[in-house]
Design an enzyme around this catalytic site. Structure first.
Site, mmCIF file in Angstrom:
data_model
loop_
_atom_site.group_PDB
_atom_site.id
_atom_site.type_symbol
_atom_site.label_atom_id
_atom_site.label_comp_id
_atom_site.label_asym_id
_atom_site.label_seq_id
_atom_site.Cartn_x
_atom_site.Cartn_y
_atom_site.Cartn_z
ATOM 1 C CB SER A 1 -0.957 -0.021 1.198
ATOM 2 O OG SER A 1 -1.938 0.989 1.082
ATOM 3 C CG ASP B 1 -3.529 -3.062 -4.394
ATOM 4 O OD1 ASP B 1 -3.478 -2.829 -5.611
ATOM 5 O OD2 ASP B 1 -4.564 -2.919 -3.734
ATOM 6 N NE ARG C 1 3.943 7.290 -11.025
ATOM 7 C CZ ARG C 1 4.757 6.625 -11.852
ATOM 8 N NH1 ARG C 1 5.499 5.627 -11.387
ATOM 9 N NH2 ARG C 1 4.854 6.976 -13.123
ATOM 10 C CG ASP D 1 12.028 4.584 -7.105
ATOM 11 O OD1 ASP D 1 12.663 5.628 -7.365
ATOM 12 O OD2 ASP D 1 10.795 4.552 -6.962
ATOM 13 C CG HIS E 1 -5.433 -2.552 -0.234
ATOM 14 N ND1 HIS E 1 -4.716 -2.169 -1.356
ATOM 15 C CD2 HIS E 1 -4.946 -1.792 0.795
ATOM 16 C CE1 HIS E 1 -3.845 -1.233 -1.023
ATOM 17 N NE2 HIS E 1 -3.957 -0.995 0.269
#
Length: 439
Positions: free
Chosen positions: A107, A133, A147, A152, A218
């Site tokens: 998340s 997710d 984000r 990354d 989720h």
């Protein structure tokens, strides 16, 4: 390949960083990024964060204390093993290759893992980041610097499981954010998480059932990743595709040129190109989540007076003596001579498919009326028992990439009547047309 349990795992119990000395939250930049120009807090400052090291057969974990390198040795840290860090944590005092680091974030934690990887940056990036997710609100449509993104880490994979929108927002992010973006069941919603399943959740979770039902999809991303560790011999395969609609037609079950990959811990880190790859798969509602994907292409000839939308049942027989019966409803009318393609998934491994029993389940009332009319009107040009003709059934197996063709066992009567069952067996056709490749 190393055992999935032979890894060192750092678990950050508190990702909400708070200063005990001043009682203030540490200043962060937009979307949680800390400005590089900001002063670094003194190493001696106490925080609410605890770092726990988990290794094989270790239940409670061993605490790694900040600025106490000796606790690494006390906890049995082995620098020769891969390191998985959940959500973040780093110590430059330990000589450890960043390429061996695997950050896993769920998340909002997925973006935190991305921020950590971006902050470290440099020529030697973190080895891998997995986003489970990743959060959608405030991150959907944002720039890669705000984000989780492929920049990354050396390799970034993401699992999207709850991207269904509510009032313009989705809990999980929909856009691709990794080298490989996996969308189980389309990524919108997950089987077994519907509110119709609420009564099952009540028996299991009691008063927390509604909360569990809401976050079911989720959290499925986490369970899918864990499942890839628990069932090493039942890895789920996903296939590159443009969207779920195309995937549901069975048109994307190709593994050529890296168009398929394994979901979870054992993903093949063989990414090439500039764009993110979107991969789709179907899963079961519970662990083990793996299903077997088949593309069926059936060539129909409609001998009836008008288009029909039939429902069929097929019984599939394989070499492992596991029979599976499935029901198929075509979402389009059968009008004339046309080939229809659709995806079929099986929960069990039936081995190599050797026989198909095919039955037309509905439409019997209309057909009886039509046959009566034909009997009364003798000048009708159509056969007395006109119906559908299924000429061939071509099958492609996603997991094995095997292709095969099935023909009717009884070549005398090819017509398929309502409630009638026909048997199709493996056949070899010399016609180049019948040997056409399945997309």
């Amino acid at each position: 390949m190393e055992s999935p349990l032979c890894v060192s795992i750092f678990l950050v119990l508190c990702v909400f960083i708070q200063s005990s000395a001043h009682g203030q939250i540490l200043g962060l930049g937009p979307f949680g990024r800390r400005p590089r120009a900001a002063e670094t807090k003194k190493a001696s400052q106490e925080t609410e964060i605890r770092f726990l090291l988990f290794q094989e057969e270790m239940d409670k974990g061993c605490q790694i204390r900040l600025n106490h390198p000796d606790t690494l040795q006390q906890c049995g840290f082995n620098s020769s093993l891969p390191l998985v860090m959940i959500i973040h944590g780093w110590s430059e005092s330990v000589q450890f290759s960043r390429s061996n680091v695997h950050l896993i974030g769920y998340s909002l934690g997925a973006h935190v893992a991305g921020f950590a990887g971006s902050y470290i940056g440099g020529k030697h990036k973190i080895g891998r980041i997995t986003g489970l997710d990743a959060a959608g609100p405030l991150f959907e449509g944002s720039s890669p610097s705000d984000r989780l993104s492929p920049d990354d880490a050396n390799f970034v994979d993401a699992i999207h499981t709850f991207t269904r929108e509510h009032m313009g927002l989705s809990v999980g992010i929909k856009q691709p954010i990794a080298h490989y973006d996996f969308y189980p069941n389309g990524g919108y919603f997950q089987p077994g998480c519907h509110f119709l399943q609420l009564y099952k959740h009540i028996s299991k979770h009691g008063l927390n059932a509604i909360t569990q039902t809401i976050k079911c999809s989720h959290e499925r991303s986490v369970h899918l990743f864990i499942d890839s560790l628990l069932h090493a011999s039942m890895q789920s395969t996903a296939y590159q595709c443009s969207d779920m609609g195309t995937f549901s037609q069975g048109l994307c079950l190709s593994c050529k040129k890296g168009h398929c990959n394994t979901l979870g811990y054992h993903v093949r880190q063989e990414w090439q190109g500039k764009k993110s790859k979107k991969l789709f798969l179907a899963t079961r509602a519970q662990s083990p989540f793996k299903v077997y994907h088949y593309q069926f292409k059936i060539q129909f000839i409609n001998q009836l007076e008008k288009p029909v939308e039939p429902t069929f049942t097929m019984t599939l027989l394989g070499t492992k003596e596991e029979n599976q019966k499935i029901t198929i409803t075509l979402d389009q009318e059968i009008t004339s001579n046309k080939t229809y393609s659709f995806l079929i998934t099986l929960d069990l491994d039936i081995g190599e498919l050797v026989m198909i029993k095919f039955k037309w389940e509905n439409g019997s009332v209309w057909t009886n009326v039509w046959n009566t009319v034909q009997t009364i009107i003798p000048w009708s040009r159509r056969p007395l028992y006109s119906g559908l003709v299924a000429k061939t059934i071509r099958v492609k197996v996603g997991e094995t990439q095997q292709r095969m063709t099935f023909c009717s066992e009884n070549t005398d009567g090819l017509q398929l009547q309502p409630t009638q069952e026909k048997t199709f067996v493996r056949c070899n056709r010399n016609s180049k047309k019948l040997k056409g490749n399945i997309r």
